[in-house]
Enzyme design. Structure first.
Site, short mmCIF file in Angstrom:
data_model
loop_
_atom_site.label_atom_id
_atom_site.label_comp_id
_atom_site.label_asym_id
_atom_site.label_seq_id
_atom_site.Cartn_x
_atom_site.Cartn_y
_atom_site.Cartn_z
N LYS A 27 4.96 0.64 -1.88
CA LYS A 27 4.13 -0.48 -1.46
C LYS A 27 4.53 -1.78 -2.16
CE LYS A 27 -0.31 0.00 -2.38
NZ LYS A 27 -1.04 -1.08 -3.04
N SER A 28 4.79 -1.72 -3.45
CA SER A 28 5.16 -2.92 -4.20
C SER A 28 6.45 -3.54 -3.65
CB SER A 28 5.32 -2.60 -5.68
OG SER A 28 4.10 -2.24 -6.26
N ARG A 130 -12.76 -10.00 -6.63
CA ARG A 130 -11.70 -9.93 -7.63
C ARG A 130 -11.25 -11.32 -8.05
NH1 ARG A 130 -7.43 -5.54 -5.57
NH2 ARG A 130 -6.57 -5.98 -7.63
N SER A 174 1.55 -9.53 -15.74
CA SER A 174 1.07 -9.24 -14.39
C SER A 174 2.20 -9.46 -13.40
CB SER A 174 -0.12 -10.13 -14.04
OG SER A 174 -0.38 -10.08 -12.64
N ASP A 327 -1.27 1.30 -12.28
CA ASP A 327 -1.78 2.04 -11.13
C ASP A 327 -1.93 3.53 -11.40
OD1 ASP A 327 -2.05 -0.21 -9.56
OD2 ASP A 327 -0.09 0.02 -8.60
N LYS A 354 -9.88 -4.54 -11.09
CA LYS A 354 -9.14 -4.01 -9.94
C LYS A 354 -10.11 -3.90 -8.76
CE LYS A 354 -5.03 -3.63 -11.64
NZ LYS A 354 -3.89 -4.35 -11.03
N ARG A 358 -12.53 -0.05 -12.89
CA ARG A 358 -12.03 1.33 -12.95
C ARG A 358 -12.36 2.02 -14.26
NH1 ARG A 358 -6.29 0.45 -9.70
NH2 ARG A 358 -7.23 0.63 -7.61
#
Length: 450
Positions: A27-28, A130, A174, A327, A354, A358
């Site tokens: 996905k990234s 977020r 990040s 993740d 997130k 979480r």
């Protein structure tokens, strides 16, 4: 949709018969390929195993690019995109809905800050909680004008500006913020420099270099603005398998004592710290057929869950490791429930912002499972038990895909059957999760229904 999980109550017998699971495209990498590819004049074809393997987050980026005039289409066996060039994006006729994808929202902020038109980004209820102001403030150093809601959230209004190249030190490591700045830097005059306190994922730097975007990324990351790319007209880009999705099946294979083979998985060193932790826990693994394409390593990963004879060992994760595990931490902490001793994660405050908080979500559900733990401001300490049986209890995942998948795997080791609701949340990142899970443990243990 709901899932009924029937726990595995009989003693687990290790099986050396390998189970082969092919992961969806990373996905990234796919987010970045779509966005950077749109800024070239090439036609990209990305092979996929099926349309159903593409996550909702990636589809959000595809739809965002379509609204900016980029031809992009998803078929049964490929995604195709026609780049429009660095100055080919057009003003959207409506607000761009980023759905649940924080990656889409933040990368779009960087991409759109230097355009010659205005735009608005929105998202679903979860994404709209977020934080976006931290990135908006950093981009403001480049002369960007980005207005968030009073709480620093979406919707975000972006007034396209001529950007200036600056040197920026990120407040936290990040990959999303870093990528947004580098995308903005492509539209700034001069050299934009980005430094981060510790390393985060480096897919953007690798892809920009592979595409000839004039980037340097040794001691600091520098991108030159106003570039012209010269790539082939037709490009087939095979995206490696998604490592963060694979982490869930790897963890399940470890707990189920199964041998798992994952072909063509992303083996970028900024993504594989999870494997280092598994080795510390006593899991034997190896990679084969490792190659590199477009500067991204990939290969076949073998997890020897069938060779685990001793209880899993506990682990400690601290500060600098967190960005390389961000993740995977939910499923890593789930593995810690079944280790022999106390495992600790600290320096992970980012988990609180997130798709959900979480840290709190993990701690609350683990406590409901009957686990002894300590939750801190930036982490959790879990008291693991190697032969643990969890209490059967309602699963609360708040629509967070990674919590849902972690708690589902944990439920295989509860003391009675459990029903998990709203399992569609897995489609945000891993649409084939439940299908792959029953391939590992059997249909009798994992049943999905409307």
């Amino acid at each position: 949709m709901v899932a009924r999980i029937t726990p595995i109550l009989q003693p687990i017998i290790a099986s050396s018969e390998p189970i082969v699971l092919r992961m969806p495209p990373d996905k990234s990498i796919l987010h970045r390929l779509l966005i950077l590819g749109s800024l070239t004049t090439s036609h990209f074809k990305v092979p996929i195993t099926s349309r159903n393997s593409i996550s909702d987050d990636v589809i959000a980026t595809m739809l965002a690019l379509e609204s900016l005039g980029v031809p992009v289409d998803i078929g049964e066996d490929s995604i195709e995109l026609q780049g429009v060039g660095r100055h080919g994006l057009r003003a959207p006729t409506h607000a761009i809905n980023c759905a649940n994808s924080g990656t889409t929202a933040r990368l779009m902020m960087g991409l759109l800050a230097g355009q010659e038109f205005n735009s608005v980004l929105t998202g679903d209820a979860s994404l709209s909680q977020r934080p976006m102001k931290r990135l908006a403030d950093v981009l403001a150093e480049m002369n960007a004008i980005i207005a968030t809601m009073p709480m620093g959230t979406l919707p975000v209004e972006i007034a396209g500006q001529h950007l200036r190249a600056v040197s920026i030190m990120l407040p936290v490591a990040s990959a999303q913020m870093k990528t947004a700045i580098l995308l903005a830097g492509l539209f700034a005059k001069g050299m934009t420099t980005v430094r981060e306190p510790t390393q985060s994922r480096d897919h953007t730097e690798r892809m920009m270099e592979a595409f000839g975007f004039g980037i340097e990324h040794e001691t600091a990351i520098r991108i030159r603005g106003n570039q012209v790319q010269e790539l082939e007209e037709e490009i087939v880009y095979e995206v490696p398998g998604d490592f963060s999705s694979a982490a869930f099946m790897i963890a399940a294979a470890v707990l189920l004592r199964k041998r798992l083979v994952i072909p063509g998985i992303c083996l970028n060193p900024s993504r594989t710290r999870f494997l280092d932790i598994l080795s510390i826990m006593g899991v034997e693994l190896e990679s084969e057929n490792v190659t590199e394409a477009w500067l991204e390593p990939r290969g076949d990963l073998i997890i020897y869950g069938d060779r685990i004879l001793e209880p899993l060992k506990p682990f400690q994760v601290e500060g600098e490791e967190v960005p390389l595990l961000i993740d995977e931490l939910p499923i890593l902490l789930t593995l810690a429930l079944f280790a022999d001793g106390e495992s600790t994660v600290s320096g992970a405050r980012e988990l609180r912002v997130k798709e959900s908080d979480r840290l709190h979500g993990l701690a609350s559900q683990f406590l409901a499972f009957g686990v002894e733990l300590e939750e801190t401001e930036d982490g959790i300490s879990v008291h693991g038990i190697s032969d643990r049986r969890l209490w059967s209890t309602p699963i609360v995942h708040e629509g967070d895909h990674r919590l849902l998948m972690s708690f589902t795997i944990a439920s295989l080791f509860a003391n009675s059957s459990m029903t998990i609701e709203k399992i569609d949340a897995a489609e945000v990142s891993y649409p084939e999760f439940f299908h792959h899970l029953w391939q590992l443990c059997g249909r009798m243990n994992v049943e999905v229904s409307e």
